[in-house]
Design a protein around this motif. Structure first.
Motif, mmCIF file in Angstrom:
data_model
loop_
_atom_site.group_PDB
_atom_site.id
_atom_site.type_symbol
_atom_site.label_atom_id
_atom_site.label_comp_id
_atom_site.label_asym_id
_atom_site.label_seq_id
_atom_site.Cartn_x
_atom_site.Cartn_y
_atom_site.Cartn_z
ATOM 1 N N LYS A 68 0.831 -1.202 0.000
ATOM 2 C CA LYS A 68 0.000 0.000 0.000
ATOM 3 C C LYS A 68 0.863 1.248 0.000
ATOM 4 N N ASP A 78 -4.921 4.358 1.273
ATOM 5 C CA ASP A 78 -6.260 3.776 1.196
ATOM 6 C C ASP A 78 -7.127 4.206 2.375
ATOM 7 N N LYS A 82 -10.555 6.352 2.224
ATOM 8 C CA LYS A 82 -11.791 5.853 2.836
ATOM 9 C C LYS A 82 -12.388 6.871 3.799
#
Length: 497
Positions: A68, A78, A82
């Motif tokens: 990531k 991420d 979100k």
């Protein structure tokens, strides 16, 4: 602290969740868990097989994390996306919910009777957590019930009493002095420290308007959103309720929808609503603040009770005319403050009851209170007549040890003999202190007058030898020998001779 992907870190995450469900709190996150002796004791009691399971969980987490991307501050991209998506979804749901509430009121023709709840919170200090969130420690809050028809009908107001954490006292005192001026530490008798009791009162005020088992939302300005959420979180945690039991909406969006209720086009956007609330037209109206802030000067605009009432007046000022609601004094706009209302104010009454037993007490300038009242009570004619009135002047001459008083200028005014300022001062001691009067300018001193003119002393050049040339201890001849006559330069021998 162990690495986030280690087996012990995985155990700490599981330990933290288990203890939080049991009611424990870890203010500093994993740092507090790492310092907990119970966590370390349980980890040491685990078998090798159980430890291996946590190590495998850490390796799996490490592999996923490496794939990531991260931000410059180390946050997972991420997770940031979100969180941003959750905020956008909440904003869209909030806008839709407020619009549906207003439209339903227009369709059912009961918009003026619908209840809205406003909340405002003051705080002492803030604290930042490892995840970047801020927590505001509340000092005061107010929750008001409002409708366009009846204005503010109920207000629940509390000044909170809580212990200030170590290291935050200075920030708490500075915030208090600049805004609400609630003392730190809070020693007020009216302050409340039981959060569960306050939470029950808040929910009791909202309970009659629950729809589908959900409490109605509370509205506040965007700049006050974070402090209000921190307050509600502490209240709900005191009775083990979810943080989202009471949802916080933006007051600016509500004002924009109310102003556009009877129009198809958006003539009153959110920007204009925000401008009206920030302008705060009624910020200096007296009598809107709580009993505590009424006793302080310059704090009414910071009082939570005053804020929710001013929001209500601002909404009525912007919406009532368009919605054809008759505005009533004291309900849709503040009452006019008269002298009689000020005189019956409890604070004014308290000050009026205060009096000095001795009215002749003087200030540090030496002027008594009675004299100040007499001077301030003079009329313009009396002041002019007093200034034009001639006053006899008595001149005191100090030509010798005893003061001589010149006769007064006006013959009809009786003379008096003032006490000489510079004379023999009587004393209880055996010796008497004598104070000599100052000599008049351009005059001879008393010593010169007694002695008379003296012959001036004749001074010679030998009395003032040149520095560095005078003879010292056995060195006078050598210095004299070193001194030579200045030699004449080219063409200047005649001029120097």
């Amino acid at each position: 602290m162990p690495k986030k992907s280690s087996g012990f870190a995985m155990f700490m995450f599981e330990y933290k969740k288990r203890e939080e469900r049991a009611g424990r709190k870890f203010p500093n996150g994993l740092k507090s868990v790492h310092e907990d002796p119970g966590c370390d004791r349980e980890w040491k009691q685990l078998s090798e097989r159980e430890r291996e399971r946590y190590k495998q969980m850490g390796k799996a987490t490490d592999l996923v994390t490496k794939k990531k991307k991260k931000t410059g501050t180390g946050e997972c991209m991420d997770e940031v996306e979100k969180q941003r998506k959750r905020e956008l979804d909440f904003q869209a749901d909030m806008n839709q919910d407020i619009e549906n509430t207003v439209m339903k009121g227009v369709e059912m023709q009961d918009l003026a009777k619908r209840k809205f709840f406003f909340i405002h919170s003051n705080w002492f200090y803030t604290r930042k957590y490892d995840n970047g969130d801020f927590e505001y420690f509340p000092a005061e809050f107010a929750l008001a019930e409002f409708s366009l028809e009846n204005g503010v009908t109920q207000v629940y107001h509390e000044i909170l009493k809580d212990n200030v954490m170590v290291g935050y006292t200075r920030e708490a005192k500075e915030t208090s002095q600049e805004t609400h001026q609630i003392p730190v530490p809070n020693t007020l008798e009216c302050a409340e420290g039981d959060y569960s009791k306050m939470c029950y009162k808040v929910l009791q005020l909202l309970k009659p308007y629950k729809v589908g088992g959900k409490y109605p939302p509370v509205y506040t300005m965007q700049k006050n959103n974070a402090p209000v959420k921190s307050l509600l979180k502490k209240l709900m945690e005191s009775i083990d309720l979810c943080d989202e039991t009471v949802i916080v909406y933006d007051l600016e969006i509500l004002l924009s929808n109310l102003c556009n209720a009877n129009s198809d086009d958006n003539k009153f956007p959110v920007v204009m609503a925000e401008h009206e609330l920030v302008k705060d037209t009624f910020s200096f109206i007296q009598g809107l603040d709580c009993d505590y802030h009424k006793t302080l000067d310059g704090t009414s605009q910071f009082c939570s009770m005053s804020n929710v009432k001013r929001w209500a007046y601002t909404i009525c000022d912007c919406c009532c005319e368009q919605l054809k609601i008759e505005m009533i004094e004291g309900i849709h706009y503040p009452k006019k403050v008269t002298f009689d209302s000020l005189s019956t104010n409890p604070v004014t009454t308290l000050f009026n009851q205060m009096s000095l037993e001795n009215q002749s007490i003087k200030s540090m300038t030496g002027v008594s209170n009675a004299h100040r009242l007499a001077v301030s009570g003079r009329t313009e004619e009396e002041e002019l007549r007093r200034r034009n009135q001639k006053t006899t002047i008595t001149v005191v001459k100090y030509t010798s040890d005893e003061a001589q008083v010149q006769a007064p200028i006006a013959p009809n005014v009786p003379s008096f003999t003032p006490k000489p300022l510079l004379s023999h001062v009587a004393s209880n001691s055996a010796t008497e202190e004598y104070q000599r009067p100052l000599r008049a300018p351009y005059s001879k001193s008393s010593i010169a007058a007694i002695v008379g003119e003296t012959k001036q002393h004749a001074f010679h050049e030998e009395d003032f030898p040149s520095l560095g040339v005078s003879s010292g201890r056995g060195r006078g001849n050598r210095r004299a020998m070193k001194e030579q006559k200045q030699s004449a330069g080219r063409g200047r021998g005649i001029a120097l001779s």
